[in-house]
Every structure is written in structure tokens, then in C-alpha cells.
Design an enzyme around this catalytic site. Structure first.
Site, PDB file in Angstrom:
ATOM      1  N   ASP A 152       4.031  -4.484   2.421  1.00  0.00           N
ATOM      2  CA  ASP A 152       2.755  -4.071   3.000  1.00  0.00           C
ATOM      3  C   ASP A 152       2.728  -2.612   3.473  1.00  0.00           C
ATOM      4  O   ASP A 152       2.600  -1.699   2.676  1.00  0.00           O
ATOM      5  CB  ASP A 152       2.409  -5.056   4.128  1.00  0.00           C
TER       6      ASP A 152
ATOM      7  N   HIS B 284      -1.306 -12.446   4.234  1.00  0.00           N
ATOM      8  CA  HIS B 284      -1.184 -12.728   5.671  1.00  0.00           C
ATOM      9  C   HIS B 284      -1.544 -14.198   5.968  1.00  0.00           C
ATOM     10  O   HIS B 284      -0.686 -14.971   6.292  1.00  0.00           O
ATOM     11  CB  HIS B 284      -1.987 -11.771   6.568  1.00  0.00           C
TER      12      HIS B 284
ATOM     13  N   HIS C 204       0.911  -1.156   0.000  1.00  0.00           N
ATOM     14  CA  HIS C 204       0.000   0.000   0.000  1.00  0.00           C
ATOM     15  C   HIS C 204       0.940   1.194   0.000  1.00  0.00           C
ATOM     16  O   HIS C 204       1.402   1.639   1.059  1.00  0.00           O
ATOM     17  CB  HIS C 204      -0.871   0.038   1.252  1.00  0.00           C
TER      18      HIS C 204
HETATM   19  C1  NGQ Z   1      -4.993  -2.055   4.832  1.00  0.00           C
HETATM   20  N1  NGQ Z   1      -3.481  -3.289   6.241  1.00  0.00           N
HETATM   21  O1  NGQ Z   1      -5.947  -2.169   4.074  1.00  0.00           O
HETATM   22  O2  NGQ Z   1      -4.112  -1.188   4.655  1.00  0.00           O
HETATM   23  C2  NGQ Z   1      -4.873  -3.023   5.970  1.00  0.00           C
HETATM   24  C3  NGQ Z   1      -5.536  -2.508   7.205  1.00  0.00           C
HETATM   25  C4  NGQ Z   1      -7.912  -3.339   7.237  1.00  0.00           C
HETATM   26  C5  NGQ Z   1      -3.111  -4.452   6.784  1.00  0.00           C
HETATM   27  N2  NGQ Z   1      -3.982  -5.354   6.964  1.00  0.00           N
HETATM   28  C6  NGQ Z   1      -6.984  -2.187   7.051  1.00  0.00           C
HETATM   29  N3  NGQ Z   1      -1.851  -4.669   7.110  1.00  0.00           N
HETATM   30  O3  NGQ Z   1      -7.496  -4.498   7.196  1.00  0.00           O
HETATM   31  O4  NGQ Z   1      -9.106  -3.080   7.388  1.00  0.00           O
HETATM   32 ZN    ZN Z   2      -2.327  -4.976   3.242  1.00  0.00          ZN
END
Ligand code: NGQ
Ligand code: ZN
Length: 465
Positions: A330, A279, A64
Site C-alpha cells: 500500500d 482493507h 501506490h
Molecule cells: C490512497 N490510501 O488512495 O492512496 C488512499 C488514501 C483515500 C489508503 N487508503 C486516500 N491507504 O482513501 O481517499
Molecule cells: Zn490504497
């Protein structure tokens, strides 16, 4: 674009069939490997001699990009303590000020850092689609263009994964105000993918796929609709999904569906080698075996998973079952395949209280075993022909500086063990993507300009805060 190099000559190279000496690699004008000769003691007169060891470049399966600009801004304890969801609130507040210009500048800086660390390709899990507040830009692909421009300017290979996101939780719960920028229904998402496919034909630079944000963000009909949209446009395009990262999410899935997330996905979708489950931290034994048998890739992001307090992926069991994995940076708390692999192995050593856990029967060196598995899984997750040095594959390479105190005098696999476990520096000297040098002697040709744009962006964000 710089003209692809034609002939490279390396004293030592890690080829698809093992280590080789005096290797000459010929690259065609499309940036693919035309052929390879070993034990070529007198290189062709036009061959370019490399100052180090030739290795395949790594694919980064999960990024991201905008989050690179918020590293270190969520490391402060609050009175209630902190967890993944607290970090997510900080991240949501941060992204409110990111528009296309900011996204492009941050992505370009990040992608230079990735190249320098040895990543030659990246899958961008892109969900920041709309304008602050949630209104659609005049051009619905505005933010996608920003990422593509960032990647193209830098020259990293990009697999773009526009993300389908509609709900905030299991049971089709409506998204909240901070999530408005992420949202599509099935029809609007289809239009976005169609527009991107029409504007950017598949190339060595860009590959198309899609992502489902998570089982929280889509319901079953939307999930199938999104997958069908991708299959209609790009039948072999990669499909990624965040899954089973937090225990709370596993519990919520059980309450909602009676099944655990990975179990549910394997039962309701045709999960195959086009899929990457990002993950997949919380797997029971049966899920672990079934995921391995599906041939899908587990997209592991060890430094982010540690930073966010996710838990530990059962890597020993998964690899023992023949599972495939790729590495992702990530949230970009670290941008280094070496650091990801080191932590992947160390996490297992700390739990199992044993050593050399992730080496294979056929490949007893932990470094060589992990590096080659991550190469294969990474290329699969990005949907590109990369990750091994063999005729017909992309010329995505790194040159590792073995004239470094940590790496000097190390024989073949020892070199990867020393690099992964002991190096204090990236040690990546040169980086080639699809036959063109992007990093030479540790530098990117536009790195000053890209860094200046990045600094200006950070100043602007700080002034707004
Ligand atoms: C994200 N990141 O979409 O950036 C996610 C968090 C979520 C990670 N999972 C947000 N590391 O899962 O709702
Ligand atoms: Zn992610």
C-alpha cells in the site's frame, strides 16, 4: 530479456502438495513450470543447483508506488493531533510534484525493493493519471506508461489497475482541487483502458485489471459503467476497490445509503473471485461471512493500516469463515511480506490475548498457513497463475537462505515460522519471475543505476519543496 532458466535443482522445496526433497523443476520458454520431479538424488547435468530453499514468490496486491518516496514525512504531530485524513493531506501535497519521470524512478526503486523482499508480482492501484493541476497529458496514458516502464525495467510482474475516480464523497460530491489529477468520467476511462489494452497485450510481464478508488469516489451508475468497461476488454480481469478502511467512511456510507460499505457492495455488485476488497477493515459478523462466501479476496495491508490508524481487520473470524486474503504494501511504510504477516498475526494476539490464532486445522503452523494463504490470495487478486509450485503455474520463485542463524536447522514448516516471526533480515537470496532470475545473491543487476535515478528524483523533489 534474459533467457528463461530451464532446469532448477533444490535440496528442499515447498510444492503445491507439501514439502519435498531433491526437487528438479523444469521451466518452459514461456516461463511456466513444465514439470517437477521429487527425490531426484542425481540431478540432470544441466540443472542449476540452488543455494537455499525453493518457495513460491509472493504477489503484492496493493501498491501506490509514488507513496514510497514520502515514507517518514508524515510522522510529525501537529497541534490538533493527526489521523488518516491529515496523512492524506500530506500525501496530496507530496504528489503535486510527481510527474512521469519521477513516478518511473520511484516505482523502479520500489519494485527492486519488492523483489529483494520476496514479492514477485505487484498490483499497482494507479490513480495519479493527469498532469499537476489536473490537465490531461497529450497522451492520457502517460503516467501508466511510467509505471509500466518502471516495472518492465526491473522485471517484476505487474497487474496494472487504472483507477476510476470522479467524486470526493458519497452523494456525488464534486472532487476538490487536490484531486483533479485523479479524475475520469466513464467515457474517458473507457478510452484509457482501450488504449492500454491496445498498446500492451496481456503477457507474463503485464496483466490488466481496473480499480474503483472507493465508494466515495464513484456513484452507482459510474461504478457499473467502469466494471462493464473492464469486462468488455478483459472478462477475467481483476477489480479492486478500497473499502471500509476508516470508521468515518462507514458512518458516511450508512447515512448516504442506509447500509455499511461492504454490505452495500455485496448487495449491488456481483462480487466474485475477480474482486479484491482492499482493507475491508470494518466488517460486522454478517459482512465477514458474506465476504468470505463471495470468494473475493480481502486485500490486507497490515503495516499501512497500523500506520494510518485504521483499526484491526477481524482476521480470526474471516479466516474461520473460509475467507481469502492477500497482502499489500500500500503506502510502502514497509516493503516486506514477512513483516505484513507477522503484524497480521500479532494484531490478533494482542486483541484476543491468545497465541497461534491464524493457523488452520489442516495446517497448524502459523507461518506456513499464513504464507500459503497469502500466496493463493495474492495470485487470485493479481489474476495470475502463480503462488504454488506445480506444473502449469508460472515460475515465480524465491530462494530462501537457510544458511542463516535464524533459519539454520529448521525443519520444513518451522522454517516459515522462523522466517516470519524471527528473521532480522529478508533472507531472500535469489528471485525468479516467469523463469528469469531478477535477484541473484541478494542483488538486482541494475540496482545502482536505479538507485542513482531515485536519488536524483528525491533531490529534485527536495529542491522544489
Ligand atoms: C490512497 N490510501 O488512495 O492512496 C488512499 C488514501 C483515500 C489508503 N487508503 C486516500 N491507504 O482513501 O481517499
Ligand atoms: Zn490504497
Amino acid at each position: 530479456m534474459t533467457k528463461p532458466a530451464k532446469v532448477l535443482y533444490a535440496k528442499r522445496a515447498m510444492l503445491a502438495d507439501g514439502w519435498a526433497q531433491d526437487v528438479q523443476v523444469t521451466i518452459d520458454d514461456h516461463g511456466n513450470i513444465a514439470h517437477i520431479e521429487k527425490n531426484q538424488t542425481t540431478p540432470d547435468f544441466n540443472a542449476e543447483s540452488l543455494q537455499g530453499v525453493l518457495l513460491p514468490g509472493m504477489a503484492n496486491c496493493h501498491s501506490h508506488a509514488f507513496q514510497r518516496a514520502m515514507v517518514g514525512l508524515a510522522e510529525v504531530r501537529s497541534s490538533q493531533g493527526d489521523d488518516f485524513w491529515g496523512w492524506r493531506d500530506t500525501m496530496y501535497r507530496f504528489l503535486a510534484a510527481i510527474g512521469p519521470q519521477e513516478l518511473q524512478a520511484i516505482a523502479a526503486q520500489l519494485y527492486v525493493e519488492m523483489l529483494k523482499a520476496g514479492y514477485t508480482g505487484v498490483a499497482e492501484f494507479h490513480y495519479l493519471h493527469h498532469a499537476p493541476g489536473g490537465a490531461c497529458y497529450d497522451d492520457p496514458a502517460e503516467m501508466s506508461h511510467a509505471i509500466i516502464r518502471g516495472a518492465t525495467d526491473v522485471g517484476i510482474q505487474l497487474t496494472l489497475l487504472p483507477v476510476l475516480y470522479q467524486f470526493s464523497d458519497f452523494g456525488s460530491v464534486a472532487a476538490g482541487p487536490q484531486q483533479q489529477r485523479f479524475l475520469h468520467d466513464g467515457e474517458r476511462f473507457q478510452r484509457l483502458l482501450e488504449q492500454l489494452a491496445a498498446s500492451y497485450p496481456n503477457s507474463q510481464q503485464l496483466n490488466h485489471g481496473m480499480a474503483l478508488h472507493s465508494l466515495r469516489a464513484v456513484d452507482e451508475p459510474l461504478l457499473h459503467q467502469g466494471v462493464a468497461t473492464l469486462k468488455g476488454l478483459h472478462p477475467n480481469g481483476p477489480i479492486h476497490i478500497h473499502i471500509a478502511e476508516q470508521e468515518k467512511e462507514v458512518a458516511a456510507c450508512l447515512v448516504h445509503s442506509g447500509q455499511r460499505p461492504v454490505e452495500w457492495l455485496l448487495d449491488h455488485c456481483n462480487v466474485d473471485e475477480h474482486w479484491c476488497l482492499v482493507h475491508a477493515t470494518h466488517l460486522n459478523k454478517r459482512e465477514c461471512e458474506r465476504l468470505a462466501a463471495s470468494k473475493a479476496v480481502a486485500g490486507l495491508c497490515p503495516t499501512t493500516e497500523a500506520n494510518l490508524g485504521d483499526g484491526l481487520f477481524p482476521a480470526v473470524d474471516f479466516l474461520h469463515s473460509g475467507g481469502r486474503f492477500a497482502l499489500g504494501s500500500d503506502s510502502h511504510i514497509s516493503v516486506s511480506p514477512v513483516e505484513e504477516l507477522r503484524l497480521l498475526e500479532y494484531g490478533q494476539r494482542l486483541t484476543h490475548k491468545r497465541r497461534t490464532l491464524l493457523a488452520g486445522e489442516a495446517q497448524p503452523s502459523v507461518g506456513a498457513s499464513l504464507y500459503s494463504q497469502a500466496l493463493r490470495g495474492g495470485a487470485q487478486a493479481l489474476g495470475i497463475k502463480s503462488g504454488t509450485i506445480a506444473a502449469g503455474m508460472r515460475a515465480d520463485f524465491i530462494v530462501l537462505d537457510d544458511n542463516d542463524p535464524t533459519l539454520y536447522g529448521k525443519h520444513n514448516d518451522q522454517l516459515l515460522d522462523s522466517w516470519i516471526f524471527a528473521s532480522q533480515r529478508p533472507n531472500v537470496k535469489d528471485v525468479m519471475v516467469a523463469g528469469c532470475w531478477k535477484i541473484q545473491d541478494g542483488r538486482h543487476i541494475n540496482e545502482e543505476q536505479i538507485q542513482q535515478d531515485f536519488f536524483r528524483t528525491i533531490d529534485r523533489l527536495n529542491n522544489q519543496a
